[in-house]
Design a protein around this motif. Structure first.
Motif, PDB file in Angstrom:
ATOM      1  N   MET A  72       1.336  -1.340  -0.034  1.00 20.73           N
ATOM      2  CA  MET A  72      -0.062  -0.370  -0.297  1.00 20.73           C
ATOM      3  C   MET A  72       1.065   1.062  -0.182  1.00 20.73           C
ATOM      4  SD  MET A  72      -3.122   1.075   2.983  1.00 20.73           S
ATOM      5  CE  MET A  72      -3.729   2.343   2.475  1.00 20.73           C
ATOM      6  N   THR A  73       0.389   2.297  -0.895  1.00 18.31           N
ATOM      7  CA  THR A  73       1.348   3.511  -0.505  1.00 18.31           C
ATOM      8  C   THR A  73       0.770   4.697   0.217  1.00 18.31           C
ATOM      9  OG1 THR A  73       1.743   3.209  -3.337  1.00 18.31           O
ATOM     10  CG2 THR A  73       1.773   5.324  -2.590  1.00 18.31           C
ATOM     11  N   GLU A  74       2.684   4.811   0.626  1.00 19.68           N
ATOM     12  CA  GLU A  74       2.309   5.872   1.617  1.00 19.68           C
ATOM     13  C   GLU A  74       2.243   7.034   0.847  1.00 19.68           C
ATOM     14  OE1 GLU A  74       4.931   5.100   5.466  1.00 19.68           O
ATOM     15  OE2 GLU A  74       4.099   2.993   5.664  1.00 19.68           O
ATOM     16  N   TRP A  75       1.597   8.073   1.195  1.00 19.46           N
ATOM     17  CA  TRP A  75       2.087   9.151   0.822  1.00 19.46           C
ATOM     18  C   TRP A  75       1.939  10.799   1.996  1.00 19.46           C
ATOM     19  CZ3 TRP A  75       1.121   9.390  -4.501  1.00 19.46           C
ATOM     20  CH2 TRP A  75       0.383   8.732  -5.091  1.00 19.46           C
ATOM     21  N   THR A  76       2.938  11.117   1.230  1.00 22.85           N
ATOM     22  CA  THR A  76       2.972  12.560   2.026  1.00 22.85           C
ATOM     23  C   THR A  76       2.629  13.506   1.400  1.00 22.85           C
ATOM     24  OG1 THR A  76       4.818  11.188   2.197  1.00 22.85           O
ATOM     25  CG2 THR A  76       4.947  14.150   2.384  1.00 22.85           C
ATOM     26  N   THR A  77       1.625  14.398   1.713  1.00 24.74           N
ATOM     27  CA  THR A  77       0.590  15.354   1.376  1.00 24.74           C
ATOM     28  C   THR A  77       1.742  16.863   1.679  1.00 24.74           C
ATOM     29  OG1 THR A  77      -0.855  13.660   1.229  1.00 24.74           O
ATOM     30  CG2 THR A  77      -1.217  16.589   1.640  1.00 24.74           C
ATOM     31  N   THR A  78       1.760  17.772   0.759  1.00 24.57           N
ATOM     32  CA  THR A  78       2.630  18.962   1.032  1.00 24.57           C
ATOM     33  C   THR A  78       1.671  20.068   0.302  1.00 24.57           C
ATOM     34  OG1 THR A  78       4.776  17.335   0.258  1.00 24.57           O
ATOM     35  CG2 THR A  78       4.625  19.660  -0.221  1.00 24.57           C
ATOM     36  N   PRO A  79       1.599  20.934   0.915  1.00 22.93           N
ATOM     37  CA  PRO A  79       1.022  22.069   1.102  1.00 22.93           C
ATOM     38  C   PRO A  79       1.336  23.017   0.425  1.00 22.93           C
ATOM     39  CG  PRO A  79       1.565  22.089   3.118  1.00 22.93           C
ATOM     40  CD  PRO A  79       2.444  20.620   2.480  1.00 22.93           C
ATOM     41  N   ILE A  80       0.290  23.453  -0.584  1.00 23.64           N
ATOM     42  CA  ILE A  80       0.917  23.868  -2.389  1.00 23.64           C
ATOM     43  C   ILE A  80       0.715  25.417  -1.329  1.00 23.64           C
ATOM     44  CG2 ILE A  80      -0.060  24.306  -4.500  1.00 23.64           C
ATOM     45  CD1 ILE A  80      -1.640  21.458  -4.420  1.00 23.64           C
ATOM     46  N   ASP A  81       1.867  26.215  -2.184  1.00 21.30           N
ATOM     47  CA  ASP A  81       1.980  27.473  -1.832  1.00 21.30           C
ATOM     48  C   ASP A  81       3.156  28.184  -2.512  1.00 21.30           C
ATOM     49  OD1 ASP A  81       4.833  27.088  -0.394  1.00 21.30           O
ATOM     50  OD2 ASP A  81       4.075  26.472   1.398  1.00 21.30           O
ATOM     51  N   ALA A  82       3.484  29.568  -2.593  1.00 20.30           N
ATOM     52  CA  ALA A  82       4.395  30.064  -3.089  1.00 20.30           C
ATOM     53  C   ALA A  82       5.683  29.722  -3.704  1.00 20.30           C
ATOM     54  CB  ALA A  82       4.519  31.459  -3.136  1.00 20.30           C
ATOM     55  N   ARG A  83       6.024  28.717  -2.382  1.00 23.53           N
ATOM     56  CA  ARG A  83       7.478  27.691  -2.822  1.00 23.53           C
ATOM     57  C   ARG A  83       7.902  26.560  -3.922  1.00 23.53           C
ATOM     58  NH1 ARG A  83       7.968  26.099   3.167  1.00 23.53           N
ATOM     59  NH2 ARG A  83       5.504  24.555   2.461  1.00 23.53           N
ATOM     60  N   LEU A  84       5.804  26.476  -4.052  1.00 20.10           N
ATOM     61  CA  LEU A  84       6.253  25.204  -4.778  1.00 20.10           C
ATOM     62  C   LEU A  84       5.878  25.784  -6.469  1.00 20.10           C
ATOM     63  CD1 LEU A  84       4.591  22.320  -3.352  1.00 20.10           C
ATOM     64  CD2 LEU A  84       7.031  22.952  -3.493  1.00 20.10           C
ATOM     65  N   VAL A  85       5.028  26.950  -6.671  1.00 21.19           N
ATOM     66  CA  VAL A  85       4.487  27.559  -7.410  1.00 21.19           C
ATOM     67  C   VAL A  85       5.515  28.294  -8.762  1.00 21.19           C
ATOM     68  CG1 VAL A  85       2.582  28.364  -8.800  1.00 21.19           C
ATOM     69  CG2 VAL A  85       2.429  27.073  -6.653  1.00 21.19           C
ATOM     70  N   ARG A  86       5.633  28.308  -9.575  1.00 20.64           N
ATOM     71  CA  ARG A  86       6.012  29.338 -10.325  1.00 20.64           C
ATOM     72  C   ARG A  86       4.934  30.073 -11.680  1.00 20.64           C
ATOM     73  NH1 ARG A  86      12.145  26.919 -11.743  1.00 20.64           N
ATOM     74  NH2 ARG A  86      13.062  26.847  -8.902  1.00 20.64           N
ATOM     75  N   GLY A  87       6.181  30.915 -11.721  1.00 19.37           N
ATOM     76  CA  GLY A  87       4.655  31.489 -13.128  1.00 19.37           C
ATOM     77  C   GLY A  87       3.113  32.434 -12.754  1.00 19.37           C
ATOM     78  N   ALA A  88       3.780  32.892 -11.594  1.00 19.36           N
ATOM     79  CA  ALA A  88       1.988  32.628 -10.839  1.00 19.36           C
ATOM     80  C   ALA A  88       2.131  34.674 -10.546  1.00 19.36           C
ATOM     81  CB  ALA A  88       1.111  32.196 -10.356  1.00 19.36           C
ATOM     82  N   LEU A  89       1.946  35.536 -10.376  1.00 18.40           N
ATOM     83  CA  LEU A  89       2.373  36.497  -9.582  1.00 18.40           C
ATOM     84  C   LEU A  89       1.300  36.212  -8.406  1.00 18.40           C
ATOM     85  CD1 LEU A  89       2.096  39.390 -11.936  1.00 18.40           C
ATOM     86  CD2 LEU A  89       3.759  38.076 -11.455  1.00 18.40           C
ATOM     87  N   GLU A  90       0.201  36.033  -8.374  1.00 24.18           N
ATOM     88  CA  GLU A  90      -0.410  35.853  -6.690  1.00 24.18           C
ATOM     89  C   GLU A  90      -0.855  33.961  -7.125  1.00 24.18           C
ATOM     90  OE1 GLU A  90      -1.860  39.641  -4.971  1.00 24.18           O
ATOM     91  OE2 GLU A  90      -3.792  38.954  -5.553  1.00 24.18           O
ATOM     92  N   LEU A  91      -1.467  33.697  -5.244  1.00 27.63           N
ATOM     93  CA  LEU A  91      -2.207  32.765  -5.318  1.00 27.63           C
ATOM     94  C   LEU A  91      -3.554  33.094  -3.973  1.00 27.63           C
ATOM     95  CD1 LEU A  91       0.152  30.255  -4.763  1.00 27.63           C
ATOM     96  CD2 LEU A  91      -0.887  29.740  -6.519  1.00 27.63           C
ATOM     97  N   GLU A  92      -4.689  33.065  -4.692  1.00 32.44           N
ATOM     98  CA  GLU A  92      -5.623  33.334  -3.648  1.00 32.44           C
ATOM     99  C   GLU A  92      -6.061  32.284  -3.042  1.00 32.44           C
ATOM    100  OE1 GLU A  92     -10.960  34.418  -4.531  1.00 32.44           O
ATOM    101  OE2 GLU A  92      -9.141  34.455  -6.509  1.00 32.44           O
ATOM    102  N   ARG A  93      -6.175  32.054  -1.966  1.00 29.77           N
ATOM    103  CA  ARG A  93      -6.554  30.962  -0.998  1.00 29.77           C
ATOM    104  C   ARG A  93      -8.206  31.285  -0.985  1.00 29.77           C
ATOM    105  NH1 ARG A  93      -3.911  27.220   1.055  1.00 29.77           N
ATOM    106  NH2 ARG A  93      -1.447  28.226   1.346  1.00 29.77           N
ATOM    107  N   THR A  94      -8.753  29.912  -1.344  1.00 29.30           N
ATOM    108  CA  THR A  94      -9.584  29.169  -1.515  1.00 29.30           C
ATOM    109  C   THR A  94     -10.031  28.586  -0.798  1.00 29.30           C
ATOM    110  OG1 THR A  94      -9.681  27.280  -3.599  1.00 29.30           O
ATOM    111  CG2 THR A  94      -9.721  30.000  -4.549  1.00 29.30           C
ATOM    112  N   GLY A  95     -11.743  28.674  -0.652  1.00 29.60           N
ATOM    113  CA  GLY A  95     -12.016  27.023   0.527  1.00 29.60           C
ATOM    114  C   GLY A  95     -11.891  25.884   0.141  1.00 29.60           C
ATOM    115  N   ARG A  96     -11.066  25.131  -0.708  1.00 27.56           N
ATOM    116  CA  ARG A  96     -10.482  23.981  -1.329  1.00 27.56           C
ATOM    117  C   ARG A  96      -8.934  24.170  -1.283  1.00 27.56           C
ATOM    118  NH1 ARG A  96     -14.491  21.101  -3.843  1.00 27.56           N
ATOM    119  NH2 ARG A  96     -16.526  21.560  -4.149  1.00 27.56           N
ATOM    120  N   GLY A  97      -8.032  25.288  -1.441  1.00 28.12           N
ATOM    121  CA  GLY A  97      -6.841  25.009  -2.178  1.00 28.12           C
ATOM    122  C   GLY A  97      -6.211  26.618  -2.349  1.00 28.12           C
ATOM    123  N   VAL A  98      -5.582  26.285  -3.502  1.00 24.72           N
ATOM    124  CA  VAL A  98      -5.337  28.093  -4.031  1.00 24.72           C
ATOM    125  C   VAL A  98      -5.112  28.330  -5.794  1.00 24.72           C
ATOM    126  CG1 VAL A  98      -3.421  28.257  -2.355  1.00 24.72           C
ATOM    127  CG2 VAL A  98      -2.913  27.166  -4.710  1.00 24.72           C
TER     128      VAL A  98
END
Length: 387
Positions: free
Chosen positions: A1-27
């Motif tokens: 069974m796969t053991e998953w690691t969940t990593t928060p998605i934030d500006a450290r992992l996203v390139r090419g966007a000028l801004e990340l909007e927080r939503t009810g589900r994510g960004v």
């Protein structure tokens, strides 16, 4: 069974966007900041800047499997089926490594005549890539260039960390739907993405379909965004929207450049005129769908006789941009000019016509990107060569 690691998605992992909007589900990645979005005159640009052309997740990992939960927003035009599912491109250590799509999601139905839209909510889906090598590698997942994508969760079967600064210059490019890549084969196949890969730079793509209109809020966004190289491909949207006359166009270009220079006084800055587009070379806009054509085809509806009184064609715009660049270069040695017909000209149109008379085919995107890299990035000759 796969053991998953969940990593928060934030500006450290996203390139090419000028801004990340927080939503009810994510960004939700944005290619214009909130201050600019507050000044949008209509829904069209709001939908366009949410389309994440050039936006990608970038991380280092030993994972052999990657899952990304997303909520895409598909689009359809009233009376027609939805557009095909957007494509996600996987790139590992700079090389193409896979492609996928996510069905379902929201559906935005657009009235072509008014550009008004109604969005029907849908459910998230999961993108999965498996069978990756179990070694340390730099992974990029490029988001669909014309499909707004809410990022919800990133799961891997090994830990993830941000990619360290690789020292590559940041290239910020602004342009129209051609730069946005609306007709490219996928997110890494838009001409700016092709050029960035060949030129060895990190791309920020501010190509906005139908919205390269010299808006002051776009100039301010460019001014305030860190970048090592900047290019501005200006003109075709101004002509095909019949948005200005020559009297307004020339000062508007100067004002746009002045604003960009406030934040980037010495940054290499390339002004690029439109590629060849025969329907608008000598005929003013506005553009309209050709009702007599057997397929989707645009035509210019203005009167060429009105060019003498200031109506804009691509020929007029190229002459104006060349003159602006020449005048400013006396005081701005880092300003350069490129005639867009060097990227796609008459011989290219004869070999690879514009399918709708405005937008390049996928093959032409690759050609334009390769030519841009050769003309602009190559050492010893290009405007960005001595970066």
């Amino acid at each position: 069974m796969t053991e998953w690691t969940t990593t928060p998605i934030d500006a450290r992992l996203v390139r090419g966007a000028l801004e990340l909007e927080r939503t009810g589900r994510g960004v939700l990645p944005h290619r214009l900041p909130l201050a600019a979005r507050a000044q949008f005159p209509d829904e069209y640009l709001a939908r366009t800047e949410e389309q994440p052309s050039g936006v990608r997740l970038a991380f280092r990992t030993r994972a052999t499997a990657v899952e990304l939960d997303v909520l895409p927003t598909k689009r359809a035009y009233e009376g027609t089926p939805p557009q095909p599912d957007g494509l996600y491109d996987l790139v590992i250590d700079g090389r193409p490594a896979g492609r996928g799509s996510v069905p379902g999601g929201n559906l935005t139905v657009i009235d072509m005549a008014t550009q008004k839209a109604v969005t029907r909510p849908g459910e998230p889906g999961t993108l999965r890539f498996a069978g990756l090598a179990a070694e340390a590698k730099d992974v990029e997942i490029w988001l669909p260039q014309v499909e707004p994508t809410e990022l919800i969760a990133l799961r891997t079967d090994a830990p993830v960390e941000p990619v360290p600064d690789d020292g590559r210059p940041v290239w910020l490019h602004h342009g129209s739907s051609i730069s946005h890549g609306s007709t490219a084969a996928g997110p890494t196949s838009t001409w700016p993405a092709v050029a960035a890969a060949r030129g060895g730079v990190n791309l920020i793509n501010l190509g906005f379909g139908g919205n390269a209109l010299l808006d002051p809020f776009t100039a301010r966004a460019i001014r305030d965004t860190p970048a090592d190289l900047i290019s501005l491909k200006i003109g075709i949207n101004v002509a095909n929207a019949d948005a200005m006359r020559l009297r307004a166009f020339v000062p508007a270009v100067h004002g746009f450049l002045d604003t960009v220079r406030e934040g980037h006084p010495d940054t290499p800055l390339l002004l690029v005129s439109p590629i060849l587009c025969p329907v608008q070379e000598h005929t003013p806009g506005p553009l309209a769908l050709d009702p007599e054509a057997p397929r989707l085809r645009f035509r210019a509806t203005g009167d060429p006789a009105e060019v003498a009184s200031g109506r804009l064609t691509l020929t007029v715009i190229r002459d104006a941009l060349a003159g602006i660049a020449e005048r400013r270069a006396a005081d701005d040695p880092h300003l350069h000019y490129l005639d867009g017909r060097a990227l796609y000209g008459e011989a290219d149109y004869a070999e690879l016509p514009l399918p709708d008379e405005v937008h390049p085919a996928p093959e032409s995107h690759r050609r334009i990107g390769e030519r841009f890299a050769a003309l602009v990035f190559e050492a010893g000759q290009g405007a960005f060569a001595a970066r």
